[in-house]
Design an enzyme around this catalytic site. Structure first.
Site: not given
Length: 521
Positions: A252-254, A289
């Protein structure tokens, strides 16, 4: 003809997992001489489309994943933006009602929730009663007069099964009783994913829907819509998701903060931060990221290295082959070789792929990829003069496999700054020049050797330093680290003799003099 598609929402950045899905679609289409389409799921009117779409298109262009139909390309089966097809979706929703496959419903969210809780209290599976369904115009008018907003729901079967073949997972059976009456058209007339996706796949003549496994649960209801309209559904293939490093949870990018604790992920992110700060990168979220594709473009990855690694996240040719050219990827790809299990994203393995791909490039090409980073960091002017190109080429050659990504050239900024402007690693300076009692004296003596060396080449300097140490009964380490810190300000780097040659005699002497002055300050 095979026709595949990738349909991202315009969120601004391409996720690694999404790119892997797009890659498999692209490879399958190219393998079979078909078409790969890019369409945009932009029915969320709250988003700024232009701002959010640009990074997606730029990401695909950087990767070299070209699309045959879609934004900026056009095509005969457009529009390729869902926001421009609202009337088409509404028309299909009305057709579903006319065919008895859908109905207008005026239940409030609170009423639906009350039914759900009542079923839970009895230990029963929730099945909507359809109590607020409007079968006639009179019922519609009555509900609307009460101030209720109507949606369109599918009238899902309550018995029987849906069976279909998944090209990755084999035969799949879904009990219709487990399906709810899903909303396909909101009260404001905007479609939901299930309806829009099925209509688009029909209109664009998609033959194979290759997508993430999270959509497997959507397939039965989408088959229901297609068959209710008398359409033949496409072939289905659901890919395993890309998992977190060392985990079976979805990447997940979060969760960047969580991933930074992973050694490989943390090191990769740190590299990105250093390069981004040096060049003043604009997209902070993507820059830092490694879950997002912009990260890799920002720091100087090779697109083919990233694609080669992503290919192996869920697919394999055999148990030994890992390196593929783009043409080989296309030639070998097949859905039969896609695995069912999640594939863990391994930053260290990705870096290894990048390093190998980088080292296959000629020095001239590696240099060309590094020059924009030197310009962006203000270390070389634009346009770069031949003298600057020549120095960069020497550094690239000397750095060898230390130069993993093009942005790594910025670690050698000391070769491009003025001789009086180099910055020192204070810890290294103390250790190599201040603390050893004889360090400054030896450095001053070796400066004289450098000034008198007839040929200022790596080979000649190597011979000169060894002779210098031998005449004093010293090991090479007694002087080599001192010289490196004096001329570069850093504790590590590539070969000291290549370093001295690239800097040149005059720069080396000026830098040593400055270091000696600093010792005595």
């Amino acid at each position: 003809m095979v026709r595949t598609r990738f349909a991202p929402s315009p969120t601004g950045y391409l996720h690694i997992g999404g790119v892997r899905t797009a890659l498999f679609n692209w490879l399958f289409a190219r393998r079979h001489g078909g078409a790969f389409l890019l369409r945009i799921d932009d029915t969320d009117v709250g988003r700024n489309l232009d701002q959010a779409l640009a990074p997606i298109l730029a990401g695909f262009r950087w990767l070299g994943i070209d699309w045959d139909e879609g934004p900026e390309v056009g095509g005969e089966r457009g529009p390729y933006f869902q926001s421009r097809k609202i009337e088409r979706y509404q028309g299909v929703a009305m057709a579903l009602i006319e065919r008895g496959a859908a109905y207008r419903d005026y239940a409030t969210p609170e009423e639906i929730q009350a039914e759900r809780e009542a079923a839970q209290a009895k230990g029963e599976r929730f099945v909507y009663s359809r109590r607020w369904a409007a079968a006639t115009d009179d019922e519609r008018e009555r509900y609307e007069a009460e101030g209720r907003a109507g949606v369109v729901r599918l009238r899902m079967p309550r018995e029987g099964q849906c069976r279909f073949t998944d090209l990755v997972r084999g035969e799949v059976t879904v009990d219709w009783a487990g399906e709810q009456d899903h909303v396909v058209l909101r009260a404001d007339g905007n479609p939901l994913y299930h309806l829009a996706s099925v209509v688009d796949d029909r209109d664009m003549e998609i033959t194979h829907v290759i997508r993430a496994e999270e959509h497997l649960s959507n397939t039965a209801r989408q088959i229901f819509i297609a068959e209710a309209m008398g359409w033949s559904p496409p072939a289905w293939a659901h890919l395993p998701f890309v998992a977190e490093p060392g985990s079976r949870n979805k990447l997940s990018k979060r969760k960047l903060d969580k991933y930074l604790a992973h050694p490989g992920f943390g090191a990769l992110a740190a590299k990105g931060m250093a390069i981004a700060e040096a060049i003043g990168a604009e997209h902070e979220a993507a820059t830092f990221n490694p879950v997002l594709v912009d990260f890799y473009a920002t720091i100087g990855f090779l697109p083919d290295a990233l694609l080669n690694y992503l290919l192996l996240l869920g697919w394999s040719l055999d148990d030994k082959t890992e390196e593929f050219t783009r043409e080989e990827m296309i030639g070998h790809f097949s859905l039969e070789r896609v695995n069912r299990s999640p594939a863990s994203f391994d930053p260290q393995k990705l870096i290894a792929f990048q390093s190998r791909h980088m080292m296959t490039l000629p020095v001239a090409e590696r240099t060309a990829r590094c020059l924009p980073f030197l310009e962006a960091a203000g270390l070389l002017p634009h346009p770069v003069a031949e003298k600057g190109v020549a120095r960069a080429r020497k550094i690239v050659q000397a750095a060898g496999d230390r130069l993993v990504v093009a942005g790594d050239i910025l670690e050698y900024d000391d070769f491009f700054v003025a001789d009086t402007a180099i910055e020192y690693d204070e810890t290294a300076f103390d250790k190599r020049l201040r603390k050893p009692e004889d360090a400054a004296g030896l450095l001053g003596e070796f400066r004289s050797e450098l000034a008198a060396t007839p040929e200022f080449t790596a080979a000649a300097l190597d011979e000169r330093m060894r002779a210098f140490c031998e005449s004093r009964g010293l090991k090479l380490g007694a002087i080599v680290h001192t010289v490196r810190v004096a001329v570069t300000g850093k504790a590590v780097g590539f070969g000291i003799f290549e370093t001295l040659e690239i800097l040149g005699r005059e720069s080396c002497l000026v830098r040593i003099d400055r270091a000696l002055e600093r010792v005595h300050d």
